[in-house]
Design a protein around this motif. Structure first.
Motif, PDB file in Angstrom:
ATOM      1  N   ALA A   1      56.738  52.105  36.349  1.00  0.00           N
ATOM      2  CA  ALA A   1      58.155  51.784  36.493  1.00  0.00           C
ATOM      3  C   ALA A   1      58.343  50.417  37.144  1.00  0.00           C
ATOM      4  N   MET A   2      57.537  50.099  38.136  1.00  0.00           N
ATOM      5  CA  MET A   2      57.681  48.818  38.830  1.00  0.00           C
ATOM      6  C   MET A   2      57.174  47.651  37.979  1.00  0.00           C
ATOM      7  N   ILE A   3      56.144  47.872  37.195  1.00  0.00           N
ATOM      8  CA  ILE A   3      55.694  46.824  36.269  1.00  0.00           C
ATOM      9  C   ILE A   3      56.799  46.557  35.248  1.00  0.00           C
ATOM     10  N   GLY A   4      57.401  47.631  34.739  1.00  0.00           N
ATOM     11  CA  GLY A   4      58.517  47.473  33.806  1.00  0.00           C
ATOM     12  C   GLY A   4      59.710  46.783  34.448  1.00  0.00           C
ATOM     13  N   CYS A   5      60.016  47.143  35.691  1.00  0.00           N
ATOM     14  CA  CYS A   5      61.117  46.486  36.406  1.00  0.00           C
ATOM     15  C   CYS A   5      60.827  45.008  36.617  1.00  0.00           C
ATOM     16  N   GLY A   6      59.599  44.677  36.953  1.00  0.00           N
ATOM     17  CA  GLY A   6      59.244  43.271  37.134  1.00  0.00           C
ATOM     18  C   GLY A   6      59.426  42.482  35.851  1.00  0.00           C
ATOM     19  N   ALA A   7      58.986  43.055  34.737  1.00  0.00           N
ATOM     20  CA  ALA A   7      59.156  42.377  33.446  1.00  0.00           C
ATOM     21  C   ALA A   7      60.637  42.259  33.096  1.00  0.00           C
ATOM     22  N   ALA A   8      61.404  43.306  33.367  1.00  0.00           N
ATOM     23  CA  ALA A   8      62.843  43.266  33.085  1.00  0.00           C
ATOM     24  C   ALA A   8      63.541  42.222  33.943  1.00  0.00           C
ATOM     25  N   LEU A   9      63.131  42.094  35.203  1.00  0.00           N
ATOM     26  CA  LEU A   9      63.721  41.076  36.071  1.00  0.00           C
ATOM     27  C   LEU A   9      63.419  39.674  35.551  1.00  0.00           C
ATOM     28  N   GLY A  10      62.205  39.468  35.051  1.00  0.00           N
ATOM     29  CA  GLY A  10      61.874  38.177  34.461  1.00  0.00           C
ATOM     30  C   GLY A  10      62.720  37.884  33.236  1.00  0.00           C
ATOM     31  N   LEU A  11      62.897  38.875  32.377  1.00  0.00           N
ATOM     32  CA  LEU A  11      63.711  38.704  31.180  1.00  0.00           C
ATOM     33  C   LEU A  11      65.167  38.412  31.543  1.00  0.00           C
ATOM     34  N   LEU A  12      65.712  39.157  32.486  1.00  0.00           N
ATOM     35  CA  LEU A  12      67.088  38.921  32.916  1.00  0.00           C
ATOM     36  C   LEU A  12      67.244  37.552  33.570  1.00  0.00           C
ATOM     37  N   PHE A  13      66.240  37.124  34.311  1.00  0.00           N
ATOM     38  CA  PHE A  13      66.310  35.809  34.929  1.00  0.00           C
ATOM     39  C   PHE A  13      66.290  34.710  33.874  1.00  0.00           C
ATOM     40  N   ASP A  14      65.477  34.867  32.846  1.00  0.00           N
ATOM     41  CA  ASP A  14      65.482  33.891  31.757  1.00  0.00           C
ATOM     42  C   ASP A  14      66.841  33.865  31.058  1.00  0.00           C
ATOM     43  N   GLY A  15      67.421  35.034  30.835  1.00  0.00           N
ATOM     44  CA  GLY A  15      68.751  35.091  30.232  1.00  0.00           C
ATOM     45  C   GLY A  15      69.789  34.418  31.112  1.00  0.00           C
ATOM     46  N   TYR A  16      69.686  34.648  32.396  1.00  0.00           N
ATOM     47  CA  TYR A  16      70.575  34.021  33.370  1.00  0.00           C
ATOM     48  C   TYR A  16      70.443  32.493  33.304  1.00  0.00           C
ATOM     49  N   ARG A  17      69.220  31.999  33.226  1.00  0.00           N
ATOM     50  CA  ARG A  17      69.009  30.549  33.146  1.00  0.00           C
ATOM     51  C   ARG A  17      69.583  29.961  31.866  1.00  0.00           C
ATOM     52  N   VAL A  18      69.412  30.659  30.737  1.00  0.00           N
ATOM     53  CA  VAL A  18      69.919  30.156  29.465  1.00  0.00           C
ATOM     54  C   VAL A  18      71.450  30.112  29.487  1.00  0.00           C
ATOM     55  N   VAL A  19      72.061  31.195  29.933  1.00  0.00           N
ATOM     56  CA  VAL A  19      73.527  31.240  29.980  1.00  0.00           C
ATOM     57  C   VAL A  19      74.051  30.206  30.964  1.00  0.00           C
ATOM     58  N   TRP A  20      73.419  30.095  32.108  1.00  0.00           N
ATOM     59  CA  TRP A  20      73.850  29.122  33.112  1.00  0.00           C
ATOM     60  C   TRP A  20      73.766  27.707  32.556  1.00  0.00           C
ATOM     61  N   GLY A  21      72.709  27.404  31.831  1.00  0.00           N
ATOM     62  CA  GLY A  21      72.561  26.071  31.238  1.00  0.00           C
ATOM     63  C   GLY A  21      73.623  25.779  30.196  1.00  0.00           C
ATOM     64  N   GLU A  22      74.057  26.784  29.464  1.00  0.00           N
ATOM     65  CA  GLU A  22      75.083  26.585  28.446  1.00  0.00           C
ATOM     66  C   GLU A  22      76.474  26.458  29.044  1.00  0.00           C
ATOM     67  N   LEU A  23      76.737  27.150  30.138  1.00  0.00           N
ATOM     68  CA  LEU A  23      78.072  27.102  30.746  1.00  0.00           C
ATOM     69  C   LEU A  23      78.330  25.801  31.478  1.00  0.00           C
ATOM     70  N   ARG A  24      77.276  25.187  31.978  1.00  0.00           N
ATOM     71  CA  ARG A  24      77.378  23.915  32.701  1.00  0.00           C
ATOM     72  C   ARG A  24      78.412  23.982  33.838  1.00  0.00           C
ATOM     73  N   LEU A  25      78.253  24.983  34.682  1.00  0.00           N
ATOM     74  CA  LEU A  25      79.141  25.148  35.827  1.00  0.00           C
ATOM     75  C   LEU A  25      78.740  24.194  36.946  1.00  0.00           C
TER      76      LEU A  25
END
Length: 112
Positions: free
Chosen positions: A12-36
């Motif tokens: 479960a924790m290995i899966g959570c770690g991978a999910a956190l990485g995926l969500l962080f990448d998504g966060y970075r992509v969206v943040w880069g597109e919004l240009r806040l």
């Protein structure tokens, strides 16, 4: 705590770690597109980490009653590291293409 619970917790924790990485990448992509503005980085980062911590603790609570041990932290680190080493590049390309597709769709709908 028996061995089955420990293995379930590790998975479960290995899966959570991978999910956190995926969500962080998504966060970075969206943040880069919004240009806040840059002044909003810190509050949004704190919000991401607060939500991530709550989600990980919830999964940990379901897996083993919420006991935080060294192997739990190591499993999280392993999941995040494996994600960034093996899947991050591919997922970033896919996310950027999805964002481009959504932007193109919005432009097309605006023209209609």
């Amino acid at each position: 705590m028996n061995l089955d619970v420990q293995f379930l917790t590790m998975a479960a924790m290995i899966g959570c770690g991978a999910a956190l990485g995926l969500l962080f990448d998504g966060y970075r992509v969206v943040w880069g597109e919004l240009r806040l503005p840059r002044r909003l980085y810190a509050p949004f980062d704190l919000l991401y980490w607060a939500l991530a911590t709550a989600a990980v603790y919830r999964v940990l609570y379901l897996a083993n009653g919420g006991e935080v041990r060294l192997y739990v932290l190591l499993a999280l680190l392993l999941g995040v590291s494996a994600y960034f080493a093996l899947l991050s590049g591919l997922s970033l390309r896919i996310m950027r293409r999805i964002v481009l597709l959504v932007k193109t769709l919005f432009r097309f709908l605006r023209r209609l």
